[in-house]
Design a protein around this motif. Structure first.
Motif, PDB file in Angstrom:
ATOM      1  N   TRP A 245       0.846  -1.184   0.000  1.00  0.00           N
ATOM      2  CA  TRP A 245       0.000   0.000   0.000  1.00  0.00           C
ATOM      3  C   TRP A 245       0.889   1.243   0.000  1.00  0.00           C
ATOM      4  O   TRP A 245       2.002   1.212   0.528  1.00  0.00           O
ATOM      5  CB  TRP A 245      -0.886   0.022   1.253  1.00  0.00           C
ATOM      6  N   PRO A 246       0.420   2.348  -0.564  1.00  0.00           N
ATOM      7  CA  PRO A 246       1.192   3.595  -0.467  1.00  0.00           C
ATOM      8  C   PRO A 246       1.425   3.967   0.991  1.00  0.00           C
ATOM      9  O   PRO A 246       0.606   3.665   1.864  1.00  0.00           O
ATOM     10  CB  PRO A 246       0.292   4.622  -1.166  1.00  0.00           C
ATOM     11  N   VAL A 247       2.525   4.635   1.249  1.00  0.00           N
ATOM     12  CA  VAL A 247       2.872   4.981   2.623  1.00  0.00           C
ATOM     13  C   VAL A 247       1.805   5.869   3.258  1.00  0.00           C
ATOM     14  O   VAL A 247       1.612   5.842   4.482  1.00  0.00           O
ATOM     15  CB  VAL A 247       4.260   5.668   2.667  1.00  0.00           C
ATOM     16  N   THR A 248       1.075   6.623   2.447  1.00  0.00           N
ATOM     17  CA  THR A 248       0.008   7.462   2.992  1.00  0.00           C
ATOM     18  C   THR A 248      -1.052   6.611   3.674  1.00  0.00           C
ATOM     19  O   THR A 248      -1.591   6.990   4.720  1.00  0.00           O
ATOM     20  CB  THR A 248      -0.641   8.309   1.881  1.00  0.00           C
ATOM     21  N   MET A 249      -1.364   5.441   3.088  1.00  0.00           N
ATOM     22  CA  MET A 249      -2.333   4.544   3.713  1.00  0.00           C
ATOM     23  C   MET A 249      -1.785   3.983   5.020  1.00  0.00           C
ATOM     24  O   MET A 249      -2.503   3.878   6.019  1.00  0.00           O
ATOM     25  CB  MET A 249      -2.699   3.397   2.763  1.00  0.00           C
ATOM     26  N   ASP A 250      -0.500   3.617   5.017  1.00  0.00           N
ATOM     27  CA  ASP A 250       0.117   3.122   6.252  1.00  0.00           C
ATOM     28  C   ASP A 250      -0.010   4.169   7.358  1.00  0.00           C
ATOM     29  O   ASP A 250      -0.375   3.856   8.503  1.00  0.00           O
ATOM     30  CB  ASP A 250       1.599   2.813   6.028  1.00  0.00           C
ATOM     31  N   ASP A 251       0.296   5.401   7.006  1.00  0.00           N
ATOM     32  CA  ASP A 251       0.245   6.474   7.998  1.00  0.00           C
ATOM     33  C   ASP A 251      -1.190   6.743   8.454  1.00  0.00           C
ATOM     34  O   ASP A 251      -1.427   7.073   9.622  1.00  0.00           O
ATOM     35  CB  ASP A 251       0.852   7.749   7.417  1.00  0.00           C
ATOM     36  N   PHE A 252      -2.141   6.600   7.536  1.00  0.00           N
ATOM     37  CA  PHE A 252      -3.540   6.831   7.910  1.00  0.00           C
ATOM     38  C   PHE A 252      -4.025   5.766   8.888  1.00  0.00           C
ATOM     39  O   PHE A 252      -4.717   6.076   9.865  1.00  0.00           O
ATOM     40  CB  PHE A 252      -4.434   6.840   6.674  1.00  0.00           C
ATOM     41  N   VAL A 253      -3.672   4.513   8.631  1.00  0.00           N
ATOM     42  CA  VAL A 253      -4.069   3.440   9.546  1.00  0.00           C
ATOM     43  C   VAL A 253      -3.490   3.704  10.935  1.00  0.00           C
ATOM     44  O   VAL A 253      -4.184   3.562  11.954  1.00  0.00           O
ATOM     45  CB  VAL A 253      -3.613   2.068   9.009  1.00  0.00           C
ATOM     46  N   ALA A 254      -2.223   4.107  10.986  1.00  0.00           N
ATOM     47  CA  ALA A 254      -1.605   4.432  12.276  1.00  0.00           C
ATOM     48  C   ALA A 254      -2.324   5.608  12.933  1.00  0.00           C
ATOM     49  O   ALA A 254      -2.534   5.626  14.154  1.00  0.00           O
ATOM     50  CB  ALA A 254      -0.124   4.755  12.068  1.00  0.00           C
ATOM     51  N   TYR A 255      -2.724   6.582  12.123  1.00  0.00           N
ATOM     52  CA  TYR A 255      -3.450   7.763  12.615  1.00  0.00           C
ATOM     53  C   TYR A 255      -4.794   7.356  13.220  1.00  0.00           C
ATOM     54  O   TYR A 255      -5.163   7.808  14.314  1.00  0.00           O
ATOM     55  CB  TYR A 255      -3.636   8.726  11.448  1.00  0.00           C
ATOM     56  N   VAL A 256      -5.519   6.473  12.526  1.00  0.00           N
ATOM     57  CA  VAL A 256      -6.823   6.020  13.021  1.00  0.00           C
ATOM     58  C   VAL A 256      -6.653   5.226  14.308  1.00  0.00           C
ATOM     59  O   VAL A 256      -7.398   5.423  15.283  1.00  0.00           O
ATOM     60  CB  VAL A 256      -7.539   5.164  11.951  1.00  0.00           C
ATOM     61  N   GLN A 257      -5.677   4.337  14.328  1.00  0.00           N
ATOM     62  CA  GLN A 257      -5.461   3.512  15.521  1.00  0.00           C
ATOM     63  C   GLN A 257      -5.042   4.365  16.716  1.00  0.00           C
ATOM     64  O   GLN A 257      -5.496   4.138  17.842  1.00  0.00           O
ATOM     65  CB  GLN A 257      -4.414   2.441  15.216  1.00  0.00           C
ATOM     66  N   LYS A 258      -4.205   5.357  16.468  1.00  0.00           N
ATOM     67  CA  LYS A 258      -3.789   6.253  17.547  1.00  0.00           C
ATOM     68  C   LYS A 258      -4.969   7.065  18.057  1.00  0.00           C
ATOM     69  O   LYS A 258      -5.140   7.244  19.275  1.00  0.00           O
ATOM     70  CB  LYS A 258      -2.688   7.186  17.043  1.00  0.00           C
ATOM     71  N   THR A 259      -5.801   7.535  17.124  1.00  0.00           N
ATOM     72  CA  THR A 259      -6.981   8.309  17.511  1.00  0.00           C
ATOM     73  C   THR A 259      -7.948   7.458  18.322  1.00  0.00           C
ATOM     74  O   THR A 259      -8.513   7.910  19.324  1.00  0.00           O
ATOM     75  CB  THR A 259      -7.693   8.855  16.259  1.00  0.00           C
ATOM     76  N   SER A 260      -8.120   6.198  17.900  1.00  0.00           N
ATOM     77  CA  SER A 260      -9.032   5.293  18.606  1.00  0.00           C
ATOM     78  C   SER A 260      -8.531   4.993  20.010  1.00  0.00           C
ATOM     79  O   SER A 260      -9.308   4.960  20.968  1.00  0.00           O
ATOM     80  CB  SER A 260      -9.193   3.985  17.820  1.00  0.00           C
ATOM     81  N   LYS A 261      -7.217   4.786  20.156  1.00  0.00           N
ATOM     82  CA  LYS A 261      -6.651   4.522  21.481  1.00  0.00           C
ATOM     83  C   LYS A 261      -6.806   5.731  22.386  1.00  0.00           C
ATOM     84  O   LYS A 261      -7.060   5.605  23.583  1.00  0.00           O
ATOM     85  CB  LYS A 261      -5.174   4.146  21.349  1.00  0.00           C
ATOM     86  N   GLY A 262      -6.660   6.915  21.787  1.00  0.00           N
ATOM     87  CA  GLY A 262      -6.804   8.132  22.575  1.00  0.00           C
ATOM     88  C   GLY A 262      -8.198   8.296  23.140  1.00  0.00           C
ATOM     89  O   GLY A 262      -8.392   8.842  24.228  1.00  0.00           O
ATOM     90  N   LYS A 263      -9.199   7.791  22.415  1.00  0.00           N
ATOM     91  CA  LYS A 263     -10.583   7.915  22.875  1.00  0.00           C
ATOM     92  C   LYS A 263     -10.919   6.910  23.966  1.00  0.00           C
ATOM     93  O   LYS A 263     -11.864   7.093  24.726  1.00  0.00           O
ATOM     94  CB  LYS A 263     -11.535   7.722  21.692  1.00  0.00           C
ATOM     95  N   THR A 264     -10.146   5.812  24.029  1.00  0.00           N
ATOM     96  CA  THR A 264     -10.449   4.765  25.009  1.00  0.00           C
ATOM     97  C   THR A 264      -9.661   4.921  26.301  1.00  0.00           C
ATOM     98  O   THR A 264      -9.873   4.177  27.255  1.00  0.00           O
ATOM     99  CB  THR A 264     -10.155   3.373  24.415  1.00  0.00           C
ATOM    100  N   THR A 265      -8.707   5.867  26.308  1.00  0.00           N
ATOM    101  CA  THR A 265      -7.900   6.048  27.526  1.00  0.00           C
ATOM    102  C   THR A 265      -8.409   7.219  28.338  1.00  0.00           C
ATOM    103  O   THR A 265      -9.170   8.037  27.871  1.00  0.00           O
ATOM    104  CB  THR A 265      -6.430   6.289  27.145  1.00  0.00           C
TER     105      THR A 265
END
Length: 265
Positions: A245-265
Motif C-alpha cells: 500500500w502507499p505509505v500514505t495509507m500506512d500512515d492513515f491506519v496508524a493515525y486512526v489507531q492512535k486516535t481510537s486509542k486516545g478515545k479509550t484512555t
C-alpha cells in the motif's frame, strides 16, 4: 389519405448548431485578442455551461460532462472545442422533433437539454458499472490533479474525494441515483481521511522552491488510485503494511489507531 409528416431536420444545420453552441458558451468570457490554435472551455466558462445544461458546480455533474466529452482529456480543467462540438453534435438524433430547433435566440435550449440527459444517463451507467466508475475516478485525477502544482491542489483533491465517496452505504432509488452526482463509493472513514490529509498537508515540509511535495501532501497518483480498494476495509485489523500500500495509507491506519486509542484512555 396520407399520414401527416413532420419536416425532417436538416442534419447539417444541427451539426452547425453544435458549433454555434460552443461559440455561444465561449463568448461568455470576452477575450481581448484572437485566440490562435484550438479553443477551450475553461473554469471561467463553467458557470455558463452549468446554467445552460442545468448541471451544478458543487457536485460532480460538470466533471461527468467533461468525462463524456473526452475521457482521455489531460489538460487541467479544460474542455476542447473539437471534442465538445463532436460530442454535442452526436446528440442531435436525440432531439425531440417537437422541440424548437436549437438557435441563439433560445439559447440552444434543446441541444443543451440533450446534453443534460446524456450526462444523467452516463451517471446511471457509472453507478451500475464498476469499470466505468473506475475510469471516471481515474479521469478526475488526470483532469484536475495531474501536473497541477497550484497551492490549492490538496483542497481540490479533498473536494473531489468528498463528492466521490460517501460515509454512509450508497443506497438510492434508480431515479434518485440518476440525478445525484455524488456518493459513488462507500468509505465510512472519509471524514477522518480528509482530516488526516489536511493535517498531513499542513505538517509537510516545504521544499526550497516553496512548493509542497506531492508525496508529502498525501495526494500522489498511487494514493489516489489505491483509495478505492482501500475504502473497502471495514476495519484495519486485517491491514498489512507489507502489502505494497502507499505509505500514505500506512500512515492513515496508524493515525486512526492512535486516535481510537486516545478515545479509550
Amino acid at each position: 389519405m396520407s399520414f401527416l409528416r413532420l419536416p425532417r431536420r436538416n442534419e447539417q444545420q444541427l451539426r452547425n448548431a453544435a458549433q454555434e453552441a460552443f461559440d455561444y458558451l465561449y463568448a461568455q468570457i470576452p477575450t481581448t485578442a484572437a485566440v490562435e490554435g484550438e479553443r477551450f472551455l475553461e473554469l471561467g466558462h463553467f458557470e455558463a455551461l452549468a446554467a445552460a445544461t442545468h448541471l451544478r458546480l458543487d457536485d460532480l455533474s460538470i466533471y461527468l460532462l467533461a468525462f463524456a466529452v473526452d475521457e482521455s482529456a489531460k489538460s487541467i480543467y479544460k474542455i476542447s472545442e473539437k471534442h465538445f462540438v463532436a460530442w454535442l453534435g452526436g446528440l442531435t438524433p436525440a432531439l425531440s422533433h417537437t422541440a424548437a430547433p436549437p438557435c441563439k435566440e433560445n439559447g440552444y435550449a434543446s441541444l443543451f437539454a440533450a446534453a443534460h440527459d446524456a450526462v444523467v444517463a452516463l451517471n446511471n451507467t457509472i453507478r451500475t458499472s464498476e469499470e466505468r466508475r473506475n475510469k471516471f475516478y481515474q479521469f478526475l485525477y488526470n483532469w484536475c490533479l495531474k501536473g497541477n502544482t497550484s497551492s490549492d491542489r490538496v483542497d481540490s483533491a479533498k473536494e473531489l474525494w468528498s463528492c466521490f465517496f460517501s460515509r454512509l452505504p450508497v443506497s438510492h432509488t434508480p431515479s434518485e441515483g440518476q440525478q445525484r452526482f455524488s456518493a459513488y463509493v462507500f468509505f465510512p472513514r472519509i471524514g477522518q481521511w480528509l482530516d488526516f490529509i489536511e493535517a498531513r498537508n499542513d505538517a509537510a515540509a516545504v521544499g526550497k522552491s516553496g512548493k509542497l511535495g506531492i508525496e508529502q501532501s498525501g495526494v500522489s497518483f498511487d494514493t489516489w488510485a489505491q483509495l478505492v480498494p482501500f475504502a473497502q476495509f471495514t476495519n484495519y485489523d486485517a491491514y498489512n503494511d507489507e502489502d505494497s500500500w502507499p505509505v500514505t495509507m500506512d500512515d492513515f491506519v496508524a493515525y486512526v489507531q492512535k486516535t481510537s486509542k486516545g478515545k479509550t484512555t
